[in-house]
Write a protein that holds these residues in place. Structure first.
Motif, PDB file in Angstrom:
ATOM      1  N   VAL A  61      -3.949  -2.528  -6.930  1.00  0.00           N
ATOM      2  CA  VAL A  61      -5.369  -2.175  -7.042  1.00  0.00           C
ATOM      3  C   VAL A  61      -6.046  -2.996  -8.131  1.00  0.00           C
ATOM      4  CG1 VAL A  61      -6.986  -0.334  -7.652  1.00  0.00           C
ATOM      5  CG2 VAL A  61      -5.050   0.155  -6.129  1.00  0.00           C
ATOM      6  N   ILE A  62      -5.459  -3.036  -9.313  1.00  0.00           N
ATOM      7  CA  ILE A  62      -6.092  -3.726 -10.446  1.00  0.00           C
ATOM      8  C   ILE A  62      -6.241  -5.211 -10.162  1.00  0.00           C
ATOM      9  CG2 ILE A  62      -5.807  -4.350 -12.876  1.00  0.00           C
ATOM     10  CD1 ILE A  62      -4.287  -1.626 -13.177  1.00  0.00           C
ATOM     11  N   ASP A  63      -5.206  -5.824  -9.624  1.00  0.00           N
ATOM     12  CA  ASP A  63      -5.269  -7.264  -9.354  1.00  0.00           C
ATOM     13  C   ASP A  63      -6.222  -7.582  -8.207  1.00  0.00           C
ATOM     14  OD1 ASP A  63      -3.427  -7.591 -11.368  1.00  0.00           O
ATOM     15  OD2 ASP A  63      -1.706  -7.883 -10.033  1.00  0.00           O
ATOM     16  N   THR A  64      -6.319  -6.684  -7.229  1.00  0.00           N
ATOM     17  CA  THR A  64      -7.236  -6.919  -6.115  1.00  0.00           C
ATOM     18  C   THR A  64      -8.684  -6.761  -6.554  1.00  0.00           C
ATOM     19  OG1 THR A  64      -5.574  -6.142  -4.534  1.00  0.00           O
ATOM     20  CG2 THR A  64      -7.852  -6.212  -3.773  1.00  0.00           C
ATOM     21  N   VAL A  65      -8.970  -5.728  -7.341  1.00  0.00           N
ATOM     22  CA  VAL A  65     -10.337  -5.531  -7.849  1.00  0.00           C
ATOM     23  C   VAL A  65     -10.719  -6.681  -8.776  1.00  0.00           C
ATOM     24  CG1 VAL A  65     -11.799  -4.026  -9.271  1.00  0.00           C
ATOM     25  CG2 VAL A  65     -10.272  -3.033  -7.554  1.00  0.00           C
ATOM     26  N   ALA A  92      -4.736   7.958  -0.558  1.00  0.00           N
ATOM     27  CA  ALA A  92      -3.359   7.630  -0.177  1.00  0.00           C
ATOM     28  C   ALA A  92      -3.224   6.157   0.188  1.00  0.00           C
ATOM     29  CB  ALA A  92      -2.919   8.506   0.997  1.00  0.00           C
ATOM     30  N   ALA A  93      -4.283   5.556   0.754  1.00  0.00           N
ATOM     31  CA  ALA A  93      -4.238   4.151   1.174  1.00  0.00           C
ATOM     32  C   ALA A  93      -4.870   3.273   0.098  1.00  0.00           C
ATOM     33  CB  ALA A  93      -4.981   3.976   2.495  1.00  0.00           C
ATOM     34  N   LEU A  94      -4.148   2.287  -0.380  1.00  0.00           N
ATOM     35  CA  LEU A  94      -4.627   1.450  -1.474  1.00  0.00           C
ATOM     36  C   LEU A  94      -5.922   0.698  -1.146  1.00  0.00           C
ATOM     37  CD1 LEU A  94      -1.295   0.023  -2.934  1.00  0.00           C
ATOM     38  CD2 LEU A  94      -2.608   2.006  -3.683  1.00  0.00           C
ATOM     39  N   PRO A  95      -6.124   0.187   0.071  1.00  0.00           N
ATOM     40  CA  PRO A  95      -7.417  -0.459   0.337  1.00  0.00           C
ATOM     41  C   PRO A  95      -8.611   0.478   0.154  1.00  0.00           C
ATOM     42  CG  PRO A  95      -5.811  -1.121   1.981  1.00  0.00           C
ATOM     43  CD  PRO A  95      -5.178  -0.018   1.190  1.00  0.00           C
ATOM     44  N   ASP A  96      -8.427   1.768   0.443  1.00  0.00           N
ATOM     45  CA  ASP A  96      -9.497   2.740   0.206  1.00  0.00           C
ATOM     46  C   ASP A  96      -9.751   2.907  -1.287  1.00  0.00           C
ATOM     47  OD1 ASP A  96      -9.806   3.134   2.913  1.00  0.00           O
ATOM     48  OD2 ASP A  96      -8.595   4.966   2.974  1.00  0.00           O
ATOM     49  N   VAL A  97      -8.684   2.910  -2.085  1.00  0.00           N
ATOM     50  CA  VAL A  97      -8.840   2.983  -3.539  1.00  0.00           C
ATOM     51  C   VAL A  97      -9.655   1.793  -4.034  1.00  0.00           C
ATOM     52  CG1 VAL A  97      -7.646   3.088  -5.757  1.00  0.00           C
ATOM     53  CG2 VAL A  97      -6.628   4.193  -3.758  1.00  0.00           C
ATOM     54  N   VAL A  98      -9.367   0.622  -3.498  1.00  0.00           N
ATOM     55  CA  VAL A  98     -10.083  -0.593  -3.909  1.00  0.00           C
ATOM     56  C   VAL A  98     -11.571  -0.480  -3.574  1.00  0.00           C
ATOM     57  CG1 VAL A  98     -10.360  -3.061  -3.420  1.00  0.00           C
ATOM     58  CG2 VAL A  98      -8.077  -2.113  -3.816  1.00  0.00           C
ATOM     59  N   ILE A  99     -11.896   0.001  -2.377  1.00  0.00           N
ATOM     60  CA  ILE A  99     -13.303   0.130  -1.989  1.00  0.00           C
ATOM     61  C   ILE A  99     -14.044   1.064  -2.937  1.00  0.00           C
ATOM     62  CG2 ILE A  99     -14.863   1.003  -0.197  1.00  0.00           C
ATOM     63  CD1 ILE A  99     -12.726   0.080   1.859  1.00  0.00           C
ATOM     64  N   LEU A 100     -13.455   2.228  -3.211  1.00  0.00           N
ATOM     65  CA  LEU A 100     -14.111   3.193  -4.086  1.00  0.00           C
ATOM     66  C   LEU A 100     -14.198   2.679  -5.525  1.00  0.00           C
ATOM     67  CD1 LEU A 100     -12.502   6.486  -2.748  1.00  0.00           C
ATOM     68  CD2 LEU A 100     -14.896   5.805  -2.530  1.00  0.00           C
ATOM     69  N   THR A 101     -13.182   1.971  -5.966  1.00  0.00           N
ATOM     70  CA  THR A 101     -13.179   1.435  -7.326  1.00  0.00           C
ATOM     71  C   THR A 101     -14.238   0.355  -7.479  1.00  0.00           C
ATOM     72  OG1 THR A 101     -10.834   1.959  -7.568  1.00  0.00           O
ATOM     73  CG2 THR A 101     -11.743   0.319  -9.074  1.00  0.00           C
TER      74      THR A 101
END
Length: 309
Positions: free
Chosen positions: A132-136, A89-98
């Protein structure tokens, strides 16, 4: 709408939506998870997909999920055969896992739109994926968009898919369509394939989607019957396909009498002789003794054959 981008078929075959076994404290039983993953690969699955809906993904923390993925790789599951669900649900968590998926060399990432807030406009969904894509910011990133609105409450419209593919043509490579409605699934396939491969998430649609060019599935049923699902992906118009499709429908009818993940885990307990497979993490509830006995009786009638199913 027709995709004009270069066709991309990142994977074919069956990638089971991997179940997550738990220990007595309801923590992830990583050795049991690895045994299950390796057994599925040995039975012909192309890869595995941990921590999706069937795998109770949102019930586990970022740290738990990273530990489990590392444990799978350490146990011998090739990283390139793991499609990691990095949905949170939280985008920073998505970034960490990605980022972790990229670090270990995973095949790609299965990604829901943010799923707590409902009624968000398409632009909000687009902005979330872009964030997410731009942060990763990694050219190796491959994303499979995950459409399961009856669970997430947030649909992926054609406008969202088209916009993201145009913005990130080498990153958006597929869609797992688990909307469980054949007409919209067909419309999505006709709109975007072959530029964006649509992977079946609803087993009754395997033949229909195969005829449209779909070349794979991320399937919960494949935890139990991987060969059966594989045949329907590979041989959807060959002799015996209609009988296989009828068998899938019979299997789904059994599952329909219970909570889906709890039923899958009850089946695993029966097939492996390991009662620990029954455990689910709250808010899910494991099968009662009476439900488990009834499920076992139904499996006896079904006559599950591990050599064929």
């Amino acid at each position: 709408m027709t995709s004009t981008t270069t066709p991309t078929v990142p994977f074919s075959g069956i990638w089971p939506a991997l179940l997550t076994p738990l220990d007595a404290q309801h923590n992830i039983d990583i050795p049991a998870m690895a045994r299950h993953a390796l057994a599925l690969l040995a039975r012909g699955c192309t890869g595995i997909t941990p921590f999706g809906t069937t795998g109770e993904g949102p019930s586990f923390t970022v740290e738990e999920r990273i530990r489990a993925i590392d444990g799978l790789v350490t146990a011998g599951v090739p990283a390139e055969r793991i499609l990691v669900s990095t949905s949170c649900a939280a985008l920073p968590d998505v970034v960490i896992l990605t980022r972790h998926a990229l670090q270990i060399g995973a095949h790609g990432c299965l990604m829901l739109p943010p799923f707590f807030l409902k009624g968000v406009p398409d632009q909000g969904v687009i902005d979330s994926f872009r964030w997410v894509i731009d942060t990763v910011n990694d050219a190796r990133l491959r994303i499979y968009l995950y459409h399961i609105p009856q669970v997430s409450g947030v649909a992926l419209s054609h406008h969202v898919i088209d916009t993201l593919k145009k913005l990130y043509p080498s990153t958006i490579v597929g869609i797992k369509d688990s909307g469980c409605q054949r007409e919209p699934s067909v419309a999505t396939a006709q709109a975007f394939m072959p530029g964006v491969m649509v992977y079946v998430g609803n087993e009754p649609d395997l033949q229909t989607m195969g005829r449209l060019g779909s070349q794979g599935a991320v399937s919960g049923v494949a935890n139990i019957t991987p060969q059966l699902v594989q045949r329907l992906v590979r041989d959807f118009d060959q002799a015996g396909a209609e009988a296989d499709q009828a068998r899938v429908l019979q299997f789904l009818k059994i599952l329909g009498g219970y909570g889906l993940t709890s039923a899958f885990k009850g089946m695993m307990a029966r097939l492996t002789g390991e009662p620990g497979w029954m455990r689910v993490r709250p808010p899910l509830v494991q099968l009662s003794d009476a439900e488990y006995q009834r499920l076992c009786a139904e499996l006896e009638v079904f006559k599950l054959d591990p050599k064929k199913d």
